[in-house]
Design an enzyme around this catalytic site. Structure first.
Site, PDB file in Angstrom:
ATOM      1  N   LYS A 256      -7.158   1.960  -2.936  1.00  0.00           N
ATOM      2  CA  LYS A 256      -6.781   1.347  -1.633  1.00  0.00           C
ATOM      3  C   LYS A 256      -6.694   2.397  -0.812  1.00  0.00           C
ATOM      4  CE  LYS A 256      -4.865  -1.510   1.427  1.00  0.00           C
ATOM      5  NZ  LYS A 256      -6.156  -2.249   1.994  1.00  0.00           N
TER       6      LYS A 256
ATOM      7  N   LYS B  50      -0.014   5.317   8.379  1.00  0.00           N
ATOM      8  CA  LYS B  50       0.672   5.464   7.071  1.00  0.00           C
ATOM      9  C   LYS B  50      -0.555   5.886   5.746  1.00  0.00           C
ATOM     10  CE  LYS B  50       1.645   1.907   4.835  1.00  0.00           C
ATOM     11  NZ  LYS B  50       1.124   1.099   3.871  1.00  0.00           N
TER      12      LYS B  50
ATOM     13  N   THR C  93       0.895  -1.218  -0.022  1.00  0.00           N
ATOM     14  CA  THR C  93       0.101   0.072  -0.034  1.00  0.00           C
ATOM     15  C   THR C  93       0.979   1.415   0.033  1.00  0.00           C
ATOM     16  OG1 THR C  93      -1.562  -1.143   1.389  1.00  0.00           O
ATOM     17  CG2 THR C  93      -1.759   1.095   1.020  1.00  0.00           C
TER      18      THR C  93
HETATM   19  N1  NDP Z   1      -1.320  -6.442   7.509  1.00  0.00           N
HETATM   20  C1  NDP Z   1      -2.401  -6.355   6.811  1.00  0.00           C
HETATM   21  O1  NDP Z   1      -3.627  -6.643   7.473  1.00  0.00           O
HETATM   22  C2  NDP Z   1      -2.401  -5.339   5.490  1.00  0.00           C
HETATM   23  C3  NDP Z   1      -1.318  -4.868   5.135  1.00  0.00           C
HETATM   24  N2  NDP Z   1      -1.432  -4.187   3.822  1.00  0.00           N
HETATM   25  C4  NDP Z   1      -0.104  -3.586   3.456  1.00  0.00           C
HETATM   26  O2  NDP Z   1       0.898  -4.533   2.755  1.00  0.00           O
HETATM   27  C5  NDP Z   1       2.094  -3.812   3.209  1.00  0.00           C
HETATM   28  C6  NDP Z   1       2.608  -5.164   4.136  1.00  0.00           C
HETATM   29  O3  NDP Z   1       2.229  -5.054   5.080  1.00  0.00           O
HETATM   30  P1  NDP Z   1       2.455  -6.135   6.419  1.00  0.00           P
HETATM   31  O4  NDP Z   1       3.096  -7.311   5.970  1.00  0.00           O
HETATM   32  O5  NDP Z   1       1.357  -6.222   7.418  1.00  0.00           O
HETATM   33  O6  NDP Z   1       3.887  -5.328   7.113  1.00  0.00           O
HETATM   34  P2  NDP Z   1       4.886  -5.923   8.119  1.00  0.00           P
HETATM   35  O7  NDP Z   1       5.243  -4.614   8.708  1.00  0.00           O
HETATM   36  O8  NDP Z   1       4.566  -7.295   8.807  1.00  0.00           O
HETATM   37  O9  NDP Z   1       6.057  -6.437   7.002  1.00  0.00           O
HETATM   38  C7  NDP Z   1       6.714  -5.204   6.290  1.00  0.00           C
HETATM   39  C8  NDP Z   1       7.656  -5.798   5.264  1.00  0.00           C
HETATM   40  O10 NDP Z   1       8.176  -4.503   4.608  1.00  0.00           O
HETATM   41  C9  NDP Z   1       9.880  -5.044   4.865  1.00  0.00           C
HETATM   42  N3  NDP Z   1      10.482  -3.650   4.750  1.00  0.00           N
HETATM   43  C10 NDP Z   1      10.117  -2.577   5.610  1.00  0.00           C
HETATM   44  N4  NDP Z   1      10.998  -1.463   5.406  1.00  0.00           N
HETATM   45  C11 NDP Z   1      11.910  -2.004   4.276  1.00  0.00           C
HETATM   46  C12 NDP Z   1      12.971  -1.401   3.768  1.00  0.00           C
HETATM   47  N5  NDP Z   1      13.447  -0.044   3.947  1.00  0.00           N
HETATM   48  N6  NDP Z   1      13.652  -2.061   2.576  1.00  0.00           N
HETATM   49  C13 NDP Z   1      12.962  -3.582   2.373  1.00  0.00           C
HETATM   50  N7  NDP Z   1      12.216  -4.054   3.147  1.00  0.00           N
HETATM   51  C14 NDP Z   1      11.621  -3.350   4.030  1.00  0.00           C
HETATM   52  C15 NDP Z   1       9.913  -5.822   6.105  1.00  0.00           C
HETATM   53  O11 NDP Z   1      11.325  -6.409   6.122  1.00  0.00           O
HETATM   54  P3  NDP Z   1      11.945  -6.751   7.671  1.00  0.00           P
HETATM   55  O12 NDP Z   1      11.139  -8.201   7.776  1.00  0.00           O
HETATM   56  O13 NDP Z   1      13.297  -6.871   7.325  1.00  0.00           O
HETATM   57  O14 NDP Z   1      11.364  -5.730   8.505  1.00  0.00           O
HETATM   58  C16 NDP Z   1       8.782  -6.824   5.943  1.00  0.00           C
HETATM   59  O15 NDP Z   1       9.321  -7.680   4.951  1.00  0.00           O
HETATM   60  C17 NDP Z   1       1.885  -2.631   3.611  1.00  0.00           C
HETATM   61  O16 NDP Z   1       2.057  -1.588   2.683  1.00  0.00           O
HETATM   62  C18 NDP Z   1       0.583  -2.645   4.531  1.00  0.00           C
HETATM   63  O17 NDP Z   1      -0.018  -1.248   4.473  1.00  0.00           O
HETATM   64  C19 NDP Z   1      -2.347  -4.477   3.041  1.00  0.00           C
HETATM   65  C20 NDP Z   1      -3.481  -5.166   3.151  1.00  0.00           C
HETATM   66  C21 NDP Z   1      -3.630  -5.692   4.745  1.00  0.00           C
HETATM   67  O1  SSN Z   2      -4.429  -2.586   4.437  1.00  0.00           O
HETATM   68  C1  SSN Z   2      -5.159  -3.421   5.395  1.00  0.00           C
HETATM   69  C2  SSN Z   2      -6.478  -3.443   5.283  1.00  0.00           C
HETATM   70  C3  SSN Z   2      -6.951  -4.633   6.132  1.00  0.00           C
HETATM   71  C4  SSN Z   2      -8.496  -5.265   6.000  1.00  0.00           C
HETATM   72  O2  SSN Z   2      -8.942  -5.003   4.600  1.00  0.00           O
HETATM   73  O3  SSN Z   2      -8.773  -5.941   6.648  1.00  0.00           O
END
Ligand code: NDP
Ligand code: SSN
Length: 293
Positions: free
Chosen positions: A170, A238, A95
Site C-alpha cells: 500500500k 503520512k 494505511t
Molecule cells: N480517503 C481515502 O481516499 C483513502 C484513505 N485510506 C486510508 O484509510 C484510513 C482512513 O482514511 P479516511 O477515512 O479518509 O480518514 P478520515 O480522516 O476521514 O477518518 C479517520 C478515522 O480515524 C479515527 N481516528 C483518528 N484518530 C483516532 C484515534 N486516536 N483514536 C481512534 N480513532 C481515531 C477518526 O475518528 P473521529 O471521527 O473521531 O475523528 C475517523 O473515524 C487512513 O489510514 C487512510 O490513509 C486508504 C485508501 C483511500
Molecule cells: O490511500 C488512498 C488512495 C486513494 C486512491 O487509491 O485513489
C-alpha cells in the site's frame, strides 16, 4: 454474518454502509460517537467502545487514520485487546507501516485471536461502490473467512503472504500516487505559465500513454481550485513519510518521492491538510512564481 466496524471517517462510513446494504449485521464504533448515528439510521447497532464491539462480533474491521490511531484502538483502555481471543478475528484496513501491523499482529495472536492487515487502494467513490482493491496479508484462515466481505468491499483482493506485506504494498502504491500528483501539478502550472491551456493539457494527457483515472478525475477540479476531500492531504503526507521510512530501511534512494513529500508537508503547514491531496497544486503553483519571465 455479523461484523464490527471501528472508524467511520470518509472510508469507514462508506465501507460500513456497503456491508449493511449487502445484508451484513454491523456493529459500529467511532471515537466521535455521534458519527455512528448516520449508520444507525441504515440499520447498524452501536458498540460503546472497541472492546464492546469485539465482545459482540466474531469479526471486527478497523479503518483508522494512522499508526497512532490504529495502535490506540487496540492497546488503550477499552481497546480491542481486552476482548479479542480464541475464535475471533481482527482486520485492520487502515494505511499504516509494517511495524505497526506487526505489533498488532503479535498482541492479537498472544491473546489467541487472528489478525489480517488489509489496506485498500481506491478512494471514497470506490469505497461507496464496492470497487476497492484489497491488499491483505497475515492469517490465511482468517483471510479466507473474510473473502465474502472483501468481495462486497472491493473488486479484487490480493493475499500477499506474511504480515507487513500488505502495508508495504500500500505504501509503495501511494508513494507513486503522491509523486504523480506532484508531477501533474507541475505540468498544469508549467502549461499555464507558458501560455498554454491547462484544460487542453488534460485533454492531451487523457488520449496518450499516461492517461489515468486520477488525472481524469482530479485534474478538472484542480483547475477550479476545488479540493473537496476524498483522500485528505494529511493522510497522503503520512503515507509519503511512511514510504520514505521504508526506503530508508532498505537503502532505496527516492529523490522524486522525497521532493513530493516536501510539497505535501508545505501544504500541511499552510493549513491544507484536511483538503483533498490534490490541493498540493496550490503549493506547486505558488513555488513556480506568479508571472511569465
Ligand atoms: N480517503 C481515502 O481516499 C483513502 C484513505 N485510506 C486510508 O484509510 C484510513 C482512513 O482514511 P479516511 O477515512 O479518509 O480518514 P478520515 O480522516 O476521514 O477518518 C479517520 C478515522 O480515524 C479515527 N481516528 C483518528 N484518530 C483516532 C484515534 N486516536 N483514536 C481512534 N480513532 C481515531 C477518526 O475518528 P473521529 O471521527 O473521531 O475523528 C475517523 O473515524 C487512513 O489510514 C487512510 O490513509 C486508504 C485508501 C483511500
Ligand atoms: O490511500 C488512498 C488512495 C486513494 C486512491 O487509491 O485513489
Amino acid at each position: 454474518m455479523e461484523v464490527g466496524f471501528l472508524g467511520l471517517g470518509i472510508m469507514g462510513k462508506a465501507m460500513a454502509t456497503n456491508l449493511l446494504r449487502h445484508g451484513y449485521r454491523v456493529t459500529v464504533w467511532n471515537r466521535t460517537l455521534a458519527k455512528c448515528q448516520e449508520l444507525v439510521a441504515l440499520g447498524a447497532t452501536v458498540g460503546e467502545t472497541p472492546a464492546a464491539v469485539v465482545a459482540k462480533c466474531r469479526y471486527t474491521i478497523a479503518m483508522l487514520s494512522d499508526p497512532g490511531a490504529a495502535l490506540s484502538v487496540v492497546f488503550d483502555k477499552d481497546g480491542v485487546l481486552e476482548q479479542i481471543g480464541d475464535g475471533k478475528g481482527y482486520i485492520d484496513m487502515s494505511t499504516v507501516d509494517a511495524a505497526t501491523s506487526s505489533k498488532i499482529d503479535e498482541a492479537v495472536k498472544q491473546k489467541g485471536g487472528a489478525f489480517v492487515e488489509a489496506p485498500v487502494s481506491g478512494s471514497k467513490k470506490p469505497a461507496e461502490d464496492g470497487q476497492l482493491v484489497i491488499l491483505a496479508a497475515g492469517d490465511k484462515t482468517l483471510y479466507d473467512e473474510m473473502v465474502p466481505a472483501f468481495d462486497v468491499l472491493g473488486k479484487k483482493s490480493f493475499f500477499l503472504g506474511e504480515i507487513g506485506n500488505g502495508a508495504k504494498m500500500k505504501l509503495v502504491v501511494n508513494m507513486i500516487m503522491g509523486s504523480m500528483m506532484n508531477s501533474l501539478s507541475e505540468g498544469l502550472s508549467l502549461a499555464d505559465k507558458s501560455g498554454l491551456s491547462p484544460q487542453t493539457l488534460l485533454d492531451v494527457l487523457d488520449l496518450g500513454a499516461i492517461a489515468n483515472p486520477m488525472f481524469k478525475l482530479k485534474g478538472p477540479a484542480m483547475l477550479q481550485g476545488s479540493y473537496n476531500p476524498a483522500f485528505p492531504l494529511k493522510h497522503q503526507q503520512k503515507d509519503m513519510r511512511l514510504a520514505l521510512a521504508l526506503g530508508d530501511e532498505n537503502a532505496v534512494s527516492m529523490p522524486v518521492s522525497a521532493a513530493a513529500n516536501e510539497a505535501f508537508k508545505k501544504a500541511r503547514s499552510l493549513g491544507l491538510g484536511d483538503l483533498d491531496f490534490s490541493a498540493v497544486y496550490e503549493v506547486v503553483k505558488d513555488a513556480s512564481g506568479s508571472g511569465q519571465a
